[in-house]
Every structure is written in C-alpha cells, then in structure tokens.
Design an enzyme around this catalytic site. Structure first.
Site, PDB file in Angstrom:
ATOM      1  N   LEU A   1       0.187  -0.664  -0.207  1.00 35.74           N
ATOM      2  CA  LEU A   1       0.094   0.184   0.308  1.00 35.74           C
ATOM      3  C   LEU A   1       0.658   1.262   0.322  1.00 35.74           C
ATOM      4  O   LEU A   1       0.938   1.955  -0.619  1.00 35.74           O
ATOM      5  CB  LEU A   1      -0.957  -0.119   1.008  1.00 35.74           C
ATOM      6  CG  LEU A   1      -1.861  -1.061   0.908  1.00 35.74           C
ATOM      7  CD1 LEU A   1      -2.532  -1.199   2.271  1.00 35.74           C
ATOM      8  CD2 LEU A   1      -2.923  -0.808   0.117  1.00 35.74           C
TER       9      LEU A   1
ATOM     10  N   ARG B   1      -5.792  -5.636  20.865  1.00 38.72           N
ATOM     11  CA  ARG B   1      -4.909  -6.987  20.725  1.00 38.72           C
ATOM     12  C   ARG B   1      -3.899  -6.676  21.851  1.00 38.72           C
ATOM     13  O   ARG B   1      -3.993  -8.173  22.622  1.00 38.72           O
ATOM     14  CB  ARG B   1      -3.693  -6.362  18.916  1.00 38.72           C
ATOM     15  CG  ARG B   1      -5.252  -6.148  18.411  1.00 38.72           C
ATOM     16  CD  ARG B   1      -4.440  -5.847  17.026  1.00 38.72           C
ATOM     17  NE  ARG B   1      -5.836  -6.220  15.700  1.00 38.72           N
ATOM     18  CZ  ARG B   1      -4.695  -6.029  14.743  1.00 38.72           C
ATOM     19  NH1 ARG B   1      -3.801  -5.456  14.329  1.00 38.72           N
ATOM     20  NH2 ARG B   1      -6.543  -5.626  13.730  1.00 38.72           N
TER      21      ARG B   1
HETATM   22  C1  LIG Z   1      -2.968 -11.232   7.922  1.00 33.83           C
HETATM   23  C2  LIG Z   1      -2.581 -10.009   8.019  1.00 33.83           C
HETATM   24  C3  LIG Z   1      -4.058  -9.165   8.550  1.00 33.83           C
HETATM   25  C4  LIG Z   1      -3.488  -7.927   8.509  1.00 33.83           C
HETATM   26  N1  LIG Z   1      -4.947  -7.037   8.713  1.00 33.83           N
HETATM   27  C5  LIG Z   1      -5.195  -5.640   8.633  1.00 33.83           C
HETATM   28  C6  LIG Z   1      -6.429  -5.168   8.964  1.00 33.83           C
HETATM   29  O1  LIG Z   1      -7.306  -5.533   9.050  1.00 33.83           O
HETATM   30  N2  LIG Z   1      -6.560  -3.184   8.737  1.00 33.83           N
HETATM   31  C7  LIG Z   1      -5.058  -2.697   8.879  1.00 33.83           C
HETATM   32  O2  LIG Z   1      -5.195  -1.605   8.797  1.00 33.83           O
HETATM   33  N3  LIG Z   1      -3.654  -3.621   8.775  1.00 33.83           N
HETATM   34  C8  LIG Z   1      -3.492  -5.112   8.575  1.00 33.83           C
HETATM   35  N4  LIG Z   1      -2.905  -5.342   8.875  1.00 33.83           N
HETATM   36  C9  LIG Z   1      -1.316  -5.028   8.745  1.00 33.83           C
HETATM   37  C10 LIG Z   1      -1.207  -4.356   7.153  1.00 33.83           C
HETATM   38  O3  LIG Z   1      -1.482  -5.436   6.618  1.00 33.83           O
HETATM   39  C11 LIG Z   1       0.374  -3.636   7.088  1.00 33.83           C
HETATM   40  O4  LIG Z   1       0.967  -3.611   7.951  1.00 33.83           O
HETATM   41  C12 LIG Z   1       0.498  -3.250   5.472  1.00 33.83           C
HETATM   42  O5  LIG Z   1      -0.451  -3.601   4.655  1.00 33.83           O
HETATM   43  C13 LIG Z   1       1.797  -3.159   5.722  1.00 33.83           C
HETATM   44  O6  LIG Z   1       2.043  -2.418   3.557  1.00 33.83           O
HETATM   45  P1  LIG Z   1       3.280  -1.557   3.058  1.00 33.83           P
HETATM   46  O7  LIG Z   1       2.951  -0.932   2.339  1.00 33.83           O
HETATM   47  O8  LIG Z   1       3.705  -1.308   4.784  1.00 33.83           O
HETATM   48  O9  LIG Z   1       4.079  -3.160   3.366  1.00 33.83           O
HETATM   49  P2  LIG Z   1       3.986  -4.582   2.199  1.00 33.83           P
HETATM   50  O10 LIG Z   1       2.561  -4.596   1.609  1.00 33.83           O
HETATM   51  O11 LIG Z   1       4.077  -5.881   3.303  1.00 33.83           O
HETATM   52  O12 LIG Z   1       4.527  -4.350   1.231  1.00 33.83           O
HETATM   53  C14 LIG Z   1       6.009  -5.049   1.295  1.00 33.83           C
HETATM   54  C15 LIG Z   1       6.979  -4.252  -0.348  1.00 33.83           C
HETATM   55  O13 LIG Z   1       8.080  -3.963  -0.376  1.00 33.83           O
HETATM   56  C16 LIG Z   1       8.967  -5.691  -0.999  1.00 33.83           C
HETATM   57  N5  LIG Z   1       9.672  -5.517  -0.668  1.00 33.83           N
HETATM   58  C17 LIG Z   1       9.821  -5.926   0.888  1.00 33.83           C
HETATM   59  N6  LIG Z   1      11.358  -6.642   0.772  1.00 33.83           N
HETATM   60  C18 LIG Z   1      12.137  -5.743  -0.145  1.00 33.83           C
HETATM   61  C19 LIG Z   1      13.522  -6.545  -0.918  1.00 33.83           C
HETATM   62  N7  LIG Z   1      13.952  -6.425  -0.021  1.00 33.83           N
HETATM   63  N8  LIG Z   1      14.008  -5.634  -2.402  1.00 33.83           N
HETATM   64  C20 LIG Z   1      12.975  -5.169  -2.774  1.00 33.83           C
HETATM   65  N9  LIG Z   1      11.645  -5.084  -2.370  1.00 33.83           N
HETATM   66  C21 LIG Z   1      10.777  -5.811  -1.228  1.00 33.83           C
HETATM   67  C22 LIG Z   1       7.285  -7.020  -1.136  1.00 33.83           C
HETATM   68  O14 LIG Z   1       7.878  -7.419  -2.474  1.00 33.83           O
HETATM   69  C23 LIG Z   1       6.420  -5.356  -0.589  1.00 33.83           C
HETATM   70  O15 LIG Z   1       5.982  -5.204  -2.006  1.00 33.83           O
HETATM   71  C24 LIG Z   1      -2.449  -6.530   8.411  1.00 33.83           C
HETATM   72  C25 LIG Z   1      -1.735  -7.706   7.988  1.00 33.83           C
HETATM   73  C26 LIG Z   1      -1.626  -9.169   8.019  1.00 33.83           C
HETATM   74  C27 LIG Z   1      -0.472  -9.455   8.411  1.00 33.83           C
END
Ligand SMILES: Cc1cc2nc3c(=O)[nH]c(=O)nc-3n(C[C@H](O)[C@H](O)[C@H](O)COP(=O)(O)OP(=O)(O)OC[C@H]3O[C@@H](n4cnc5c(N)ncnc54)[C@H](O)[C@@H]3O)c2cc1C
Ligand code: FES
Lengths: 246, 645
Positions: free
Chosen positions: B44, B338
C-alpha cells in the site's frame, strides 16, 4: 502418509524440463501441501541436492502467488481453494501425486514449477483502472452504489490473479480473469466514461499476448479458487459488443 | 552527523500540516521530469507513493520481490481501514481518531504525525472510492462501517474480509496506469540488497534480479523504503513467507536509525500452532470480535477434558464458561485492543484453562450472534474467514466455536523518520510498516492500512518535494561512479561468503531456531534474565549460521535458498537488536510487556518518568548499537494510564 511425487524440473526458460520422481514418508495429514514440499526440500538439501522451486508467499489464499498443477487440476483436488490452502488430508496414504507448473504459452516457465505471469499485469496496464489522480476526489458518500451492485462488483474484484483459469482452459484463454476486472468496474458508477475504451483495449492486449479464445467449456470457473463466475464473461461480451457498435 | 531533529512544524497541533504545506518548497513540472525517485516495495505504501509521484511527473523506479506488484503483503489484510468520517453519526471526528491512536499506542508515538494521519484519513476513503474500491454498502447505497478494537465508535471501512486486497488492487491499478504512461518503471522479482550513498545523501540501490541472479545498480535522486514489517524474525507469524527486514537492515547499517524495535504486536485471534512442520500462522481478522465472544472453561477439569478430546465446546454449559474479556473489561468487552486481548489469552492458558490438543487455545464463539442475527448475516460478514478456518482446521466454525491463540502479526518499530518521513540519511525516506511513526507501542486494528496509504498518497508526495527542490541542479549520476561499484562489491562479497560456507544445515533450520528463541524470550512476556539469555543464544546461533549453513544451487540463477539465506542472515542480527531494545525498556507499555513491570491486576505498568521517548538505535558494528533518544512531548493530550475497563 507415504507418497510418491512426480515433479516437473526445469533449470530455466531455455532448458528442457522433465519429471523427476521423489518419495516421501511420514507426512501428517494436517500438513499443508506446500509444507509437504518444504519437507521434501529440507530432505533434498540434507542430501545436497537442489530443492524444487515453486512460487508462494502469503500461504493463506490471497496473494495469488502459488500456482501448482496437481494431478491434472490447477490448485489440486479440493474446490475453491489455492494450492497453499490445500491440505494433505485430501490425499491418501500411498498416493502418487503429479505436480506441474501452469502450462500456457503466455506463461513461460521460469524454473521448475515457477512461471512468468507478467502478461496479466500487461492486460491491467491497458485499462484495468479508473483514471483518477491522487487528490481532489469527491466526498466518498456523494457516489452511491446499490448494495446489490457493490456485492456483485466485489464478487468479481475478489479475483487473485493466480492464473488457474488460464491453466485450466484447453485454449489457455484469459477470459475469466479479464472479465472479472471489466465486471468489477462495469458494475460501479465510477469510471463509466472510459468503460468502452477499457474493454476494447484489455481484450486487444489479451489477444496480442497469445491467450486463446473462450469456447464455453468453463473449466476456468470450475477451477477458480475464488469462485469467480462465468457470468462475468457474458457481461464482458456485452460490454465489448456495445463498445464495438458505438 | 545525524541528529534527532524531528522537524515538527511550529504552531498549534491542528494547524501544523497546513502550516507545513503553506511553506514547503515545491518542484516545478519541467524539473520533476529530471528527477528520479527509487521506491522499494509495492505494498500500500510503495504503490500509492509511486502512482502519486508518477502522476506528478517524477521519474519513478519501483521494486518488489514478488512476480507482480499486486502480490505485496498488504494484499492479505482482512478487516478494514479506519477514517474519521463519522458516517454512523456516533460522535467520531479527527480529534477522536487521533486521541484513540495515541492512547492505543500507549503514549509512545509522536503527536504531530498522528494528528496528520487522522487529518488525511478521510481523503483516503474519498480517493479509494474514486478508484472503484468496492467497499461494503448500506441498503441506501452509502458506505457501511464496522467497529474495531480500541474504539467506541464505528469508523472502519471494509470490503468483506478482503479490505487489504481491494485497497492494494486500487493502488496497483493507479500504479498500472503510470506504468503504461511510462512515468514509473517496474522491477519485479528484484530484491534490494544495498543502499548507495554519495556525498552523504541516498543516491541509489543495488538490487539482485531474482531470476538471473545478476546484480544491478540503480540511481535515484531520492530513495524510498516501503518494504513492510519484520515480524518474520519470529519465523512463525501472520506475515507472508518472503516478508523481511533486509532493506531496512541494510539502510540501518548505512546510517539510518532504527526506532523502537521491541514494539511488536501479537495478534490475539490466529489459528493455533499445530505441528513442527508449520510454516506460517493464519490470522482470523479482528473484525470477528464484533460478533464472536471469547471464552475458556471456568473449571480446569473441563479444559483438561477438552484437551484430551473427551468433550466438545458445546458440552460445556453456559454457566461453566468464562467470558474473561467481558468479565475483566466490561466497557470494551471483546473489543479491547490487541495487546490486552493477547495477554489475557496467555494468562488463561498459562493458568491451565487453555483448550485444544496443545492447551494453547481459547474459544471464539459465534453461537449467540448466529442465534441473534441468523447464519446468513454471519456468512455475509465473515464467509471467507470461516471458509479459511475450515480448510485449515477441518472443523465447521458455524457449528463449533473457533479455537484461536495469539501470534506475531505486526511491527510498530521500524526505521526512525522525522515529520517529513525522512530517515537520518538525507534523501532516504521510509513509509508504511517499515517506518516507526504513528502507532507507538501498540497499533489499533485497521490503522496500518490507513497509515500506509496516508504516507504514500498524501504525505510523501508533499514532503519529498521539499527535499527534491534542492536537488534540481544535480544531474542523473552514472552508476559507474565509485560509490555504486563499491556497494555492488560489498553485496557480491556477502553473497560469495554465504555460498562458500557449505555447511550441513538448511536455512530454514536456522530461521526456525531463531524463531523459537524470539518467541520464548522476546514474545508476549519478557523479563531481564530471559532477554539476556536470548541475546546470548542469538549470537551463538548467528556464529553457527555462518559456519554451518548450506545453500544449494548457484548464484547467477533463480535460487530461493540463497534469497532466504540472505534474509535470515539479517534477521539473525536484527533479533539481537530487538532483544536489546526490550531489555533497555524497563517498563511495560502496549505490546511490550516486561513481567517485572505490571500492576497487581496484571496490566502494563508504564514508566513515563524514564521512558517517554523513542529509542532510536544507531549501528556501530555487528552486535554493537548506540541508543539515542527522541523525547516525546504531549501538548494536546493528557497522558493517562490506559484503561479499558
Ligand atoms: C494477515 C494480516 C492481516 C492484516 N489486516 C489488517 C487490517 O485489517 N487492517 C489494517 O489496517 N492492517 C492490517 N494488517 C497490517 C497491514 O496489512 C500491513 O501493515 C500493511 O499492509 C503493510 O504495508 P506496506 O506497504 O508497508 O508493506 P507490504 O505490503 O508488506 O509491502 C512490502 C513490499 O516491499 C517489497 N519488498 C520487501 N523487501 C524487499 C526487498 N529487500 N527488495 C525489494 N522489495 C522488497 C515487497 O515485495 C512488497 O512489495 C494486516 C497484516 C496481516 C499480516
Ligand atoms: S501463497 Fe498466496 S495464494 Fe497461495
């Protein structure tokens, strides 16, 4: 459980592949299919052999990464689930399990059981979006959507883009995937202005990438882990015809 | 040298963000085309940032390790996303969302950032609806809300049990539009392995093409890390298998500071562990606590019989059930935050009331809701979760209560960022779960999606301009520059070193061992002796890893074992920092529970006198870290004990 596995091994896109037979012992029926492969790989590593490469990430049926063709069925013998949600209790002691990658020209094998599905991303890039920039969106509740349409739209939007529909289809058609995206938008008031353009461009890209035609056998629907309905294909055809005549 | 100036704008809290935007520097359209931004991560945070920056005219390169950006771990979020719309007219507003988030975080987050988050929350919903995200609707066609833990209002928007999927597909569609237009270039199946710094500023990355195994150099005027959380340091967690700390760890080793690593969240409602071969834990969304009631047997004998499989939950009479959350926290009941719910489950199980074959489970029961609302309503609300449960556990949750237990889920800690989301390295930003910013010591449900999209759509696109406006005279650099060559060499040496160990044990073996240490000593309950022991054990395990790990296959090819090894090597260093931070923080707050610091009733005992600060760790050398402190000042909010009774 004791199992015999016949697994497709292929070094890379350019090499020829072949089936390799492995046997496994004492697998718990509560173990997931991918955990069973983990156990196999652990044993191979111990023997200093190269493990089997397969795609997976979330392991809870939502990311659409896992993609195994098991005993002639995408995602295996259970209905309405992905490979990562399949459990060994669906098999019997002594079974032979044949594991292959998705087989479709637009999804070339990368290694062993891993294929390249970038073609799906390319189709979306042709029009699988509503053209709005960040900022300046109207107050959300100014756009009302009937509950019925919101639910139907969500049914279509639930597609995880795994490609099982293509793997299941004898023509390697991507109609279910594309129609799910087209339907997701067609059922909503947002993005109507570009609806015709969207369907024309996405269908054209689908053809260009070498996906086959739909000949109405609907293996796609039967194998879809998210139960995406074939009615989306009918809806897309309507949208497509309307777009063509106007 | 880096310092901890959080760059918080002056003036009253409610006007800070406007004040900032009024005075920040902008980049004109002709110059935007000349500026390159690297974004690592397509979740996201990363996808929304890339789409927004692309639309504005910057040149963006975006990276992810999956085959498609749509598969980032955000896809797995189930329950929902918060916003202060107040559609149900239940008294919500920006201030209340801000207040709940600060309180939920146990007064360990920065007021100014959290207020801004609440302020932009409503724009997120508007944006997502415009993109065609199919949120749940009322019969009149307006948006529907549900309630989540830690709040007394219903402010959570949702798309069945697949909210993360739908929000990510929205951001992915916006990203796809830019990919088509050519403003953004995608590098899928690529992993960032090193940061490149030129003259003290972040200027690029070294990434490995995971298909060919080749190393690549990429230049950017700025670099953005949006690589998610580090929950997999515990091996078993609700995170995706590939979720990792590597990008964060590499920038940490290059000078970005790591904040509050010990603030990790254990989610109360996950499917319990069932076997040794288990690879991950599955979350059952918090939204289930809206209609499910949590209980254990009142009598130890009943619990024991259930453990032995002699009775079913249904055989235990109503008066013999202990709805312990409703009992202990009547005001919030099953919807306590939580950390509180997780500890309460552990407390009951440790006291001998746990159920299921391992005794490490409690019931989540829908019987009453099904009676009250009808099965079809429950099915409509949670159908996919019930299906998921049944597939895994092989038991029908409409007929028998679910069995659940806490599991590692989310990490509040992360790379330290200032108000602009910039790290301590100029030109390096951190977004989403990868940063430490808004959730303090405990995140409220449905607030991570909000934060990820706030960072990517509405914060970074402003703040990064303030920096890039000063970079317009810097031409694109050649990646033949010394700094790039050296960075690539460092990565190559590291990979060679890993491959040349040629030991006897698999990477997974070490990851599992690390997970066991972390869960036992740095999990739900922590204490001084345990933490000291954990640090010793982790160090020993790390030494053993570098002596005895076996990585099959080669370097210049697709090699999942090598990918895992490189991530586990980082976790083996990171785990130590996590334990060290937990050891340093002599208090209990939010998700960090130090057994020595609790009230008579077993609640967290904070120590505001000594620990009302963000612990920002600086890397000195392997296993050596320096603590820096950012004091937290609460001007708007009165700091209280967190009570949900
Ligand atoms: C099962 C589950 C349910 C959840 N439900 C909720 C909910 O209902 N409401 C809520 O608010 N939150 C929820 N969360 C938390 C939330 O989903 C996450 O905190 C959030 O989506 C993280 O988004 P992000 O964009 O920071 O990272 P992520 O979506 O984890 O994306 C990480 C990105 O980085 C890339 N990446 C990682 N390492 C590297 C690297 N070394 N080199 C290149 N690319 C890399 C990956 O490919 C990916 O594209 C939930 C989490 C889980 C696990
Ligand atoms: S691994 Fe994500 S759907 Fe199977």
């Amino acid at each position: 459980m004791k199992l015999t596995l016949k697994i497709w091994k292929q070094q890379d896109a350019h090499s020829k592949g072949k089936f390799v037979t492995y046997s496994l012992d004492s697998i718990s029926p509560n173990c997931s299919f991918l955990e069973m492969l983990d156990i196999l790989n652990e044993q191979l590593i111990r023997k200093n052999e190269e493990p089997v490469a397969f795609d997976h990430d979330c392991r809870e049926g939502i990311c659409g990464t896992c993609s195994l063709y098991i005993n002639g069925r995408p995602h295996g013998p259970d209905d309405a689930i992905t490979t990562c949600q399949l459990h060994m209790r669906k098999f019997k002691d002594g079974d032979t399990i044949i594991i292959e990658p998705w087989r479709a020209k637009p999804f070339p094998v990368v290694k062993d059981l891993i294929v390249d599905r970038a073609a799906f991303d390319k189709i979306i890039q042709e029009g699988g979006y509503i053209s709005v920039n960040t900022g300046g969106a109207a107050e959300a509740n100014q756009i009302l959507v009937s509950k019925v349409n919101a639910e139907l739209s969500m049914d279509a939007a639930a597609c995880i883009g795994c490609g099982a529909c293509v793997a299941a289809c004898k023509n390697a058609s991507a109609m279910l995937f594309v129609s799910a995206k087209v339907s997701h938008f067609a059922l909503l008031p947002q993005g109507k202005i570009e609806a015709k353009d969207r369907v024309k461009k996405m269908v054209a890209m689908m053809d260009q990438l070498g996906f086959g035609n739909c000949t109405n056998t609907y293996a796609c629907e039967a194998e879809c882990p998210k139960l995406i309905s074939r009615s989306n294909i009918a809806r897309m055809n309507r949208e497509f015809i309307c777009a063509k005549v106007s | 040298m880096a310092d901890l100036n959080a760059k918080i704008p002056s003036g009253p809290l409610t006007g800070k963000w406007t004040q900032y935007k009024n005075h920040q520097n902008l980049v004109n359209p002709a110059n935007k085309r000349k500026l390159d931004v690297i974004i690592v991560g397509t979740g996201l945070a990363g996808a929304s940032a890339a789409a927004s920056l692309g639309e504005m005219g910057f040149n963006v390169k975006i990276f992810c390790y999956q085959d498609s950006p749509r598969r980032a771990h955000s896809i797995a979020a189930q329950g929902g996303i918060n916003a202060a719309k107040n559609y149900p007219n239940d008294g919500d507003n920006i201030y209340r969302l801000f207040y709940d988030t600060i309180k939920g975080g146990d007064y360990r987050s920065r007021e100014s950032n959290v207020y801004r988050l609440a302020e932009v929350s409503n724009n997120i919903i508007d944006q997502c609806v415009a993109q065609g995200v199919p949120f749940a609707r009322e019969y009149g066609g307006s948006l529907e809300n549900r309630s989540f833990g830690g709040a007394q209002v219903s402010r959570t928007f949702f798309a069945r049990g697949q909210t993360g999927q739908q929000l990510l597909l929205g951001a992915y569609s916006a990203l796809s539009r830019q990919l088509k237009m050519g403003t953004v270039k995608l590098f899928n199946r690529h992993e960032m392995l090193e940061l490149v710094i030129v003259d003290g500023k972040a200027r690029g990355i070294i990434a490995r093409d995971l298909v060919t195994g080749k190393l690549e150099r990429h230049f950017g005027h700025a670099v953005v890390i949006a690589t998610g959380g580090y929950g997999n340091v515990f091996y078993l967690s609700t995170n995706a298998m590939g979720s990792n700390v590597s990008a964060c760890w590499q920038v940490f080793k290059k000078g970005a500071w790591f904040a509050n690593p010990c603030f990790t969240q254990i989610h109360p409602t996950c499917i319990p562990v069932h076997g040794d071969y288990q690879s991950k834990l599955t979350l059952m969304s918090e939204s289930l606590r809206n209609d499910g009631r949590i209980w254990v047997p009142k009598n130890k004998e009943d619990a024991e019989k259930h453990r032995k499989g002699l009775i079913k939950a249904k055989d235990i009479r109503e008066e013999d059930r202990d709805y312990y959350l409703e009992r202990r926290y009547p005001a919030y009941g099953n919807l306590v935050p939580r950390d509180v719910a997780s500890r309460a489950a552990k407390e009951r199980c440790d006291a001998g009331y746990g159920v299921g074959s391992t005794g490490l489970a409690v019931f989540l029961d829908f019987e009453e809701s099904i009676k009250r609302l009808g099965r079809h309503v429950i099915e409509e609300r949670y159908g996919n979760l019930f299906q998921m449960y049944e597939k895994i556990v092989d038991e029908n949750p409409y007929e028998n209560p679910m069995m659940i237990y806490p599991a590692v889920h989310y990490t509040m800690g992360g790379i330290w960022v200032d108000y602009e989301l910039m790290t301590t390295i100029p030109g390096l930003y951190a977004l989403g779960e990868a940063n430490y910013s808004d959730h303090g010591a405990n995140r409220l449900g449905a607030s991570a999606l909000m934060q990820g999209l706030a960072d990517g759509y509405f914060v970074l696109p402003y703040t990064i301009q303030n920096y890039l406006s000063g970079e317009i005279r810097i031409p694109r650099m050649s990646t033949d520059k010394n700094e790039f060559v050296e960075a690539e060499n460092t990565v190559r040496e590291r990979i060679n070193k890993l491959m040349s160990v040629k030991g006897t044990k698999s990477v997974d073996h070490f990851h599992k061992e690390l997970g066991k240490i972390m869960w036992e000593f740095v999990g739900m309950g922590r204490n001084e002796a345990g933490l000291k022991k954990a640090i010793e054990l982790i160090r020993a395990l790390r030494t053993e890893f570098w002596k005895d790990v076996r990585i099959t296959g080669g370097i210049e090819e697709l090699n999942p074992e090598l990918e895992k090894a490189s991530r586990v090597a980082d976790f083996l260093e990171m785990g130590e920092l996590l334990a060290l931070d937990a050891l340093n923080r002599n208090e209990s707050c939010g998700g960090h529970f130090r057994e020595e610091y609790q009230t008579n009733e077993g609640e967290c005992l904070r120590n505001d006198q000594d620990f009302m600060y963000v612990a920002a760790w600086e890397f000195l050398k392997e296993g050596e870290f320096k603590l820096n402190k950012e004091p937290l000042k609460y001007e708007e909010i009165e700091v209280k004990q967190r009570i949900y009774k």
